[in-house]
Scaffold this motif. Structure first.
Motif, PDB file in Angstrom:
ATOM      1  N   LEU A  15       0.843  -1.189   0.000  1.00  0.00           N
ATOM      2  CA  LEU A  15       0.000   0.000   0.000  1.00  0.00           C
ATOM      3  C   LEU A  15       0.875   1.233   0.000  1.00  0.00           C
ATOM      4  CD1 LEU A  15      -2.911   1.111   0.261  1.00  0.00           C
ATOM      5  CD2 LEU A  15      -2.509   1.165   2.718  1.00  0.00           C
ATOM      6  N   ARG A  16       0.596   2.160  -0.899  1.00  0.00           N
ATOM      7  CA  ARG A  16       1.403   3.370  -1.005  1.00  0.00           C
ATOM      8  C   ARG A  16       0.503   4.601  -0.981  1.00  0.00           C
ATOM      9  NH1 ARG A  16       5.757   5.046  -5.626  1.00  0.00           N
ATOM     10  NH2 ARG A  16       5.999   7.170  -4.884  1.00  0.00           N
ATOM     11  N   SER A  17       0.870   5.577  -0.173  1.00  0.00           N
ATOM     12  CA  SER A  17       0.159   6.851  -0.137  1.00  0.00           C
ATOM     13  C   SER A  17       0.602   7.681  -1.333  1.00  0.00           C
ATOM     14  CB  SER A  17       0.485   7.613   1.143  1.00  0.00           C
ATOM     15  OG  SER A  17       0.026   6.904   2.260  1.00  0.00           O
ATOM     16  N   ILE A  47      -6.357  10.734  -0.056  1.00  0.00           N
ATOM     17  CA  ILE A  47      -7.234  11.544   0.788  1.00  0.00           C
ATOM     18  C   ILE A  47      -7.641  12.750  -0.032  1.00  0.00           C
ATOM     19  CG2 ILE A  47      -7.304  13.109   2.766  1.00  0.00           C
ATOM     20  CD1 ILE A  47      -5.810  11.121   4.378  1.00  0.00           C
ATOM     21  N   GLY A  48      -8.925  13.091   0.021  1.00  0.00           N
ATOM     22  CA  GLY A  48      -9.386  14.267  -0.700  1.00  0.00           C
ATOM     23  C   GLY A  48     -10.792  14.652  -0.310  1.00  0.00           C
ATOM     24  N   VAL A  49     -11.243  15.750  -0.881  1.00  0.00           N
ATOM     25  CA  VAL A  49     -12.577  16.270  -0.636  1.00  0.00           C
ATOM     26  C   VAL A  49     -13.505  15.734  -1.725  1.00  0.00           C
ATOM     27  CG1 VAL A  49     -13.506  18.451  -1.527  1.00  0.00           C
ATOM     28  CG2 VAL A  49     -12.660  18.351   0.725  1.00  0.00           C
ATOM     29  N   VAL A  50     -14.682  15.296  -1.352  1.00  0.00           N
ATOM     30  CA  VAL A  50     -15.650  14.775  -2.320  1.00  0.00           C
ATOM     31  C   VAL A  50     -16.259  15.947  -3.083  1.00  0.00           C
ATOM     32  CG1 VAL A  50     -17.808  13.501  -2.607  1.00  0.00           C
ATOM     33  CG2 VAL A  50     -16.155  12.773  -0.874  1.00  0.00           C
ATOM     34  N   HIS A  51     -16.173  15.886  -4.414  1.00  0.00           N
ATOM     35  CA  HIS A  51     -16.786  16.914  -5.265  1.00  0.00           C
ATOM     36  C   HIS A  51     -18.176  16.509  -5.699  1.00  0.00           C
ATOM     37  CE1 HIS A  51     -14.177  20.311  -6.391  1.00  0.00           C
ATOM     38  NE2 HIS A  51     -13.266  19.567  -5.807  1.00  0.00           N
ATOM     39  N   SER A  52     -18.310  15.245  -6.109  1.00  0.00           N
ATOM     40  CA  SER A  52     -19.623  14.782  -6.558  1.00  0.00           C
ATOM     41  C   SER A  52     -19.752  13.290  -6.315  1.00  0.00           C
ATOM     42  CB  SER A  52     -19.828  15.092  -8.043  1.00  0.00           C
ATOM     43  OG  SER A  52     -18.898  14.381  -8.827  1.00  0.00           O
ATOM     44  N   ILE A  53     -20.998  12.850  -6.270  1.00  0.00           N
ATOM     45  CA  ILE A  53     -21.313  11.433  -6.061  1.00  0.00           C
ATOM     46  C   ILE A  53     -22.339  11.027  -7.108  1.00  0.00           C
ATOM     47  CG2 ILE A  53     -22.261   9.731  -4.470  1.00  0.00           C
ATOM     48  CD1 ILE A  53     -21.452  11.607  -2.169  1.00  0.00           C
ATOM     49  N   THR A  54     -22.064   9.907  -7.775  1.00  0.00           N
ATOM     50  CA  THR A  54     -22.998   9.348  -8.744  1.00  0.00           C
ATOM     51  C   THR A  54     -23.264   7.899  -8.361  1.00  0.00           C
ATOM     52  OG1 THR A  54     -21.990  10.721 -10.450  1.00  0.00           O
ATOM     53  CG2 THR A  54     -23.427   8.943 -11.194  1.00  0.00           C
ATOM     54  N   LYS A  55     -24.535   7.548  -8.216  1.00  0.00           N
ATOM     55  CA  LYS A  55     -24.900   6.183  -7.826  1.00  0.00           C
ATOM     56  C   LYS A  55     -25.636   5.504  -8.967  1.00  0.00           C
ATOM     57  CE  LYS A  55     -25.597   7.479  -3.011  1.00  0.00           C
ATOM     58  NZ  LYS A  55     -26.529   7.498  -1.898  1.00  0.00           N
ATOM     59  N   ARG A  86     -20.789  12.851   1.659  1.00  0.00           N
ATOM     60  CA  ARG A  86     -21.499  13.788   0.786  1.00  0.00           C
ATOM     61  C   ARG A  86     -20.491  14.814   0.271  1.00  0.00           C
ATOM     62  NH1 ARG A  86     -22.609  14.598   5.992  1.00  0.00           N
ATOM     63  NH2 ARG A  86     -22.289  16.679   6.845  1.00  0.00           N
ATOM     64  N   PRO A  87     -20.837  15.577  -0.750  1.00  0.00           N
ATOM     65  CA  PRO A  87     -19.902  16.582  -1.262  1.00  0.00           C
ATOM     66  C   PRO A  87     -19.451  17.552  -0.174  1.00  0.00           C
ATOM     67  CG  PRO A  87     -21.688  16.249  -2.805  1.00  0.00           C
ATOM     68  CD  PRO A  87     -22.040  15.472  -1.567  1.00  0.00           C
ATOM     69  N   GLY A  88     -18.154  17.880  -0.226  1.00  0.00           N
ATOM     70  CA  GLY A  88     -17.575  18.798   0.750  1.00  0.00           C
ATOM     71  C   GLY A  88     -16.929  18.104   1.932  1.00  0.00           C
ATOM     72  N   ILE A  89     -17.084  16.793   2.044  1.00  0.00           N
ATOM     73  CA  ILE A  89     -16.525  16.013   3.149  1.00  0.00           C
ATOM     74  C   ILE A  89     -15.180  15.414   2.720  1.00  0.00           C
ATOM     75  CG2 ILE A  89     -16.884  13.940   4.581  1.00  0.00           C
ATOM     76  CD1 ILE A  89     -18.768  16.150   5.328  1.00  0.00           C
ATOM     77  N   TYR A  90     -14.193  15.440   3.621  1.00  0.00           N
ATOM     78  CA  TYR A  90     -12.910  14.780   3.360  1.00  0.00           C
ATOM     79  C   TYR A  90     -13.054  13.282   3.587  1.00  0.00           C
ATOM     80  CZ  TYR A  90      -9.901  18.848   2.788  1.00  0.00           C
ATOM     81  OH  TYR A  90      -9.285  19.967   2.309  1.00  0.00           O
ATOM     82  N   VAL A  91     -12.511  12.484   2.644  1.00  0.00           N
ATOM     83  CA  VAL A  91     -12.549  11.035   2.759  1.00  0.00           C
ATOM     84  C   VAL A  91     -11.159  10.452   2.543  1.00  0.00           C
ATOM     85  CG1 VAL A  91     -14.967  10.769   2.057  1.00  0.00           C
ATOM     86  CG2 VAL A  91     -13.176  10.739   0.320  1.00  0.00           C
ATOM     87  N   GLN A 120      -5.031  13.696   9.847  1.00  0.00           N
ATOM     88  CA  GLN A 120      -4.846  12.602   8.890  1.00  0.00           C
ATOM     89  C   GLN A 120      -4.483  13.148   7.512  1.00  0.00           C
ATOM     90  OE1 GLN A 120      -8.773  10.674  10.146  1.00  0.00           O
ATOM     91  NE2 GLN A 120      -7.656   8.967   9.245  1.00  0.00           N
ATOM     92  N   VAL A 121      -5.047  14.283   7.133  1.00  0.00           N
ATOM     93  CA  VAL A 121      -4.749  14.893   5.836  1.00  0.00           C
ATOM     94  C   VAL A 121      -3.290  15.339   5.803  1.00  0.00           C
ATOM     95  CG1 VAL A 121      -5.339  16.763   4.241  1.00  0.00           C
ATOM     96  CG2 VAL A 121      -7.146  15.620   5.546  1.00  0.00           C
TER      97      VAL A 121
END
Length: 145
Positions: A15-17, A47-55, A86-91, A120-121
């Motif tokens: 695993l590599r960051s 690690i990043g901020v969610v911009h959009s979600i498509t299901k 959701r958008p705007g959340i760090y994951v 963590q970021v």
């Protein structure tokens, strides 16, 4: 010879960051093999901020941004509840790099989780820098601070 093959497989499965720009600039040898800093890299942490979600019926696609670019992250439904994402959340994403026809690199996620502590970021970005510089080390005895 057998030890060399096992060592190569271990490096590839490590695993590599990485940052998104490193993923986008990776050399693609085939759709499942990517080379970053002259090393085969497939299992990654982002690690990043969610911009959009498509299901859709089979998977959820997140577009995330870490400040270096955007990348699509695909999570196949298993036991996955993305209600708190959701958008705007760090994951934080753990998964494998994949590309189609040697372009359009994306991540197939094993796990997508919400960042609980912003440290963590910072740690992730420092780990990316450290790993990149240690792989780029030119000669013995070179120390990067």
């Amino acid at each position: 010879m057998k030890d060399s093959t096992a060592s190569r497989q271990k490096k590839k499965d490590t695993l590599r960051s990485i940052t998104i720009i490193q993923a986008k600039r990776a050399q693609v040898t085939d759709d499942t093999m990517h080379i970053i800093d002259q090393e085969e890299t497939n299992n990654v942490a982002l690690i990043g901020v969610v911009h959009s979600i498509t299901k859709n019926a089979m998977h959820t696609t997140f577009v995330i941004d870490d400040g270096t670019g955007l990348i699509a992250v695909r999570k196949v439904f298993t036991v996955f509840t993305e209600d708190n994402i959701r958008p705007g959340i760090y994951v934080q994403v753990y998964g494998r790099l994949r590309s189609f026809n040697r372009q359009n690199i994306q991540v197939v996620a094993d796990e997508v989780s919400v960042i609980q502590d912003f440290n963590q970021v910072t740690y992730h970005l420092l780990d990316c820098i450290h790993t990149h510089l240690s792989k780029k080390r030119v000669g013995p005895g070179v120390i990067f601070f």
